[in-house]
Design a protein around this motif. Structure first.
Motif, PDB file in Angstrom:
ATOM      1  N   ALA A  18       0.829  -1.206   0.000  1.00  0.00           N
ATOM      2  CA  ALA A  18       0.000   0.000   0.000  1.00  0.00           C
ATOM      3  C   ALA A  18       0.865   1.258   0.000  1.00  0.00           C
ATOM      4  CB  ALA A  18      -0.929  -0.001   1.210  1.00  0.00           C
ATOM      5  N   ALA A  19       1.995   1.211   0.693  1.00  0.00           N
ATOM      6  CA  ALA A  19       2.871   2.380   0.779  1.00  0.00           C
ATOM      7  C   ALA A  19       4.012   2.319  -0.224  1.00  0.00           C
ATOM      8  CB  ALA A  19       3.428   2.498   2.197  1.00  0.00           C
ATOM      9  N   GLY A  20       4.169   1.180  -0.903  1.00  0.00           N
ATOM     10  CA  GLY A  20       5.283   1.038  -1.827  1.00  0.00           C
ATOM     11  C   GLY A  20       6.613   1.037  -1.098  1.00  0.00           C
ATOM     12  N   TYR A  21       6.661   0.390   0.051  1.00  0.00           N
ATOM     13  CA  TYR A  21       7.825   0.425   0.933  1.00  0.00           C
ATOM     14  C   TYR A  21       8.208  -0.992   1.313  1.00  0.00           C
ATOM     15  CZ  TYR A  21      10.505   1.470   5.178  1.00  0.00           C
ATOM     16  OH  TYR A  21      11.473   1.545   6.133  1.00  0.00           O
ATOM     17  N   ALA A  22       9.502  -1.271   1.351  1.00  0.00           N
ATOM     18  CA  ALA A  22      10.004  -2.581   1.781  1.00  0.00           C
ATOM     19  C   ALA A  22      11.249  -2.373   2.621  1.00  0.00           C
ATOM     20  CB  ALA A  22      10.315  -3.455   0.570  1.00  0.00           C
ATOM     21  N   PHE A  23      11.464  -3.268   3.582  1.00  0.00           N
ATOM     22  CA  PHE A  23      12.670  -3.171   4.400  1.00  0.00           C
ATOM     23  C   PHE A  23      13.201  -4.565   4.709  1.00  0.00           C
ATOM     24  CE2 PHE A  23       9.009  -3.094   7.166  1.00  0.00           C
ATOM     25  CZ  PHE A  23       9.329  -3.954   8.202  1.00  0.00           C
ATOM     26  N   LEU A  24      14.514  -4.643   4.810  1.00  0.00           N
ATOM     27  CA  LEU A  24      15.208  -5.895   5.097  1.00  0.00           C
ATOM     28  C   LEU A  24      15.543  -5.940   6.573  1.00  0.00           C
ATOM     29  CD1 LEU A  24      16.684  -8.469   4.043  1.00  0.00           C
ATOM     30  CD2 LEU A  24      18.689  -7.019   3.723  1.00  0.00           C
ATOM     31  N   THR A  25      15.182  -7.043   7.217  1.00  0.00           N
ATOM     32  CA  THR A  25      15.474  -7.224   8.631  1.00  0.00           C
ATOM     33  C   THR A  25      15.686  -8.707   8.885  1.00  0.00           C
ATOM     34  OG1 THR A  25      14.713  -6.692  10.875  1.00  0.00           O
ATOM     35  CG2 THR A  25      13.041  -7.439   9.305  1.00  0.00           C
ATOM     36  N   ILE A  35      12.489 -12.136  -3.319  1.00  0.00           N
ATOM     37  CA  ILE A  35      12.721 -10.860  -3.981  1.00  0.00           C
ATOM     38  C   ILE A  35      14.220 -10.617  -4.042  1.00  0.00           C
ATOM     39  CG2 ILE A  35      12.593  -9.507  -1.859  1.00  0.00           C
ATOM     40  CD1 ILE A  35      11.161  -7.307  -3.436  1.00  0.00           C
ATOM     41  N   GLU A  36      14.663 -10.001  -5.133  1.00  0.00           N
ATOM     42  CA  GLU A  36      16.068  -9.625  -5.219  1.00  0.00           C
ATOM     43  C   GLU A  36      16.214  -8.242  -4.596  1.00  0.00           C
ATOM     44  OE1 GLU A  36      19.587  -8.820  -8.461  1.00  0.00           O
ATOM     45  OE2 GLU A  36      17.978 -10.217  -8.983  1.00  0.00           O
ATOM     46  N   TRP A  37      17.088  -8.144  -3.615  1.00  0.00           N
ATOM     47  CA  TRP A  37      17.272  -6.906  -2.864  1.00  0.00           C
ATOM     48  C   TRP A  37      18.345  -6.044  -3.526  1.00  0.00           C
ATOM     49  CZ3 TRP A  37      14.041  -4.630   0.025  1.00  0.00           C
ATOM     50  CH2 TRP A  37      14.414  -3.650   0.935  1.00  0.00           C
ATOM     51  N   ASP A  38      18.542  -4.832  -3.033  1.00  0.00           N
ATOM     52  CA  ASP A  38      19.494  -3.877  -3.594  1.00  0.00           C
ATOM     53  C   ASP A  38      20.935  -4.389  -3.598  1.00  0.00           C
ATOM     54  OD1 ASP A  38      17.340  -2.191  -3.855  1.00  0.00           O
ATOM     55  OD2 ASP A  38      17.751  -1.100  -2.001  1.00  0.00           O
ATOM     56  N   ASP A  39      21.254  -5.304  -2.680  1.00  0.00           N
ATOM     57  CA  ASP A  39      22.618  -5.832  -2.599  1.00  0.00           C
ATOM     58  C   ASP A  39      22.861  -6.990  -3.572  1.00  0.00           C
ATOM     59  OD1 ASP A  39      21.191  -7.864  -1.416  1.00  0.00           O
ATOM     60  OD2 ASP A  39      22.190  -7.745   0.521  1.00  0.00           O
ATOM     61  N   GLY A  40      21.859  -7.315  -4.394  1.00  0.00           N
ATOM     62  CA  GLY A  40      21.991  -8.389  -5.371  1.00  0.00           C
ATOM     63  C   GLY A  40      21.641  -9.759  -4.831  1.00  0.00           C
ATOM     64  N   GLU A  41      21.398  -9.884  -3.540  1.00  0.00           N
ATOM     65  CA  GLU A  41      21.020 -11.156  -2.921  1.00  0.00           C
ATOM     66  C   GLU A  41      19.515 -11.366  -3.037  1.00  0.00           C
ATOM     67  OE1 GLU A  41      23.071 -13.465  -1.442  1.00  0.00           O
ATOM     68  OE2 GLU A  41      24.757 -12.253  -2.135  1.00  0.00           O
ATOM     69  N   THR A  42      19.084 -12.613  -2.981  1.00  0.00           N
ATOM     70  CA  THR A  42      17.669 -12.963  -3.016  1.00  0.00           C
ATOM     71  C   THR A  42      17.235 -13.372  -1.619  1.00  0.00           C
ATOM     72  OG1 THR A  42      17.875 -13.697  -5.291  1.00  0.00           O
ATOM     73  CG2 THR A  42      15.962 -14.469  -4.080  1.00  0.00           C
ATOM     74  N   PRO A  44      13.638 -14.134   1.135  1.00  0.00           N
ATOM     75  CA  PRO A  44      12.193 -14.366   1.220  1.00  0.00           C
ATOM     76  C   PRO A  44      11.490 -13.025   1.459  1.00  0.00           C
ATOM     77  CG  PRO A  44      13.375 -15.647   2.887  1.00  0.00           C
ATOM     78  CD  PRO A  44      14.368 -14.797   2.205  1.00  0.00           C
ATOM     79  N   VAL A  45      10.311 -12.850   0.876  1.00  0.00           N
ATOM     80  CA  VAL A  45       9.561 -11.611   1.055  1.00  0.00           C
ATOM     81  C   VAL A  45       8.204 -11.924   1.666  1.00  0.00           C
ATOM     82  CG1 VAL A  45       8.627 -11.615  -1.293  1.00  0.00           C
ATOM     83  CG2 VAL A  45       8.769  -9.482  -0.048  1.00  0.00           C
ATOM     84  N   VAL A  46       7.832 -11.141   2.681  1.00  0.00           N
ATOM     85  CA  VAL A  46       6.550 -11.283   3.363  1.00  0.00           C
ATOM     86  C   VAL A  46       5.775  -9.993   3.141  1.00  0.00           C
ATOM     87  CG1 VAL A  46       5.405 -11.590   5.590  1.00  0.00           C
ATOM     88  CG2 VAL A  46       7.521 -12.829   5.100  1.00  0.00           C
ATOM     89  N   ASP A  47       4.595 -10.088   2.535  1.00  0.00           N
ATOM     90  CA  ASP A  47       3.752  -8.912   2.326  1.00  0.00           C
ATOM     91  C   ASP A  47       2.934  -8.645   3.582  1.00  0.00           C
ATOM     92  OD1 ASP A  47       4.509  -8.310  -0.328  1.00  0.00           O
ATOM     93  OD2 ASP A  47       3.209  -9.898  -1.077  1.00  0.00           O
ATOM     94  N   VAL A  48       2.928  -7.386   4.021  1.00  0.00           N
ATOM     95  CA  VAL A  48       2.166  -6.978   5.199  1.00  0.00           C
ATOM     96  C   VAL A  48       1.135  -5.943   4.775  1.00  0.00           C
ATOM     97  CG1 VAL A  48       3.987  -7.501   6.858  1.00  0.00           C
ATOM     98  CG2 VAL A  48       3.892  -5.233   5.832  1.00  0.00           C
TER      99      VAL A  48
END
Length: 85
Positions: A18-25, A35-42, A44-48
């Motif tokens: 909804a916000a077009g926002y994602a964060f890695l933790t 999902i492929e992240w900015d660091d080139g690694e893949t 798991p992605v969880v949609d909230v």
């Protein structure tokens, strides 16, 4: 010390569509989607449904309570000298 007491704790991307926002933790959450992240690694992605980017409290769009109106209504109903303060 027992070995299998701790859950699998690994990097995960949480995505608020909804916000077009994602964060890695790091989390114990799992997902079949990746999902492929900015660091080139893949990862798991969880949609909230809601995150700090879309929650009304953090975005400043939270409703405020009209306490002054409630006090005025109380005084009209019960008289101005009835409350002890």
């Amino acid at each position: 010390m027992q070995q299998d007491k701790h859950p699998d704790y690994h990097p995960v991307v949480f995505r608020d569509r909804a916000a077009g926002y994602a964060f890695l933790t790091r989390s114990t959450a799992t997902s079949e989607q990746t999902i492929e992240w900015d660091d080139g690694e893949t990862y798991p992605v969880v949609d909230v449904e809601i995150s700090s980017e879309s929650h009304p409290f953090y975005t400043g769009k939270a409703r405020t309570v009209d306490t002054e109106g409630r006090i005025a209504r109380f005084e009209r109903r019960y008289g101005e000298g009835t409350h002890q303060g």
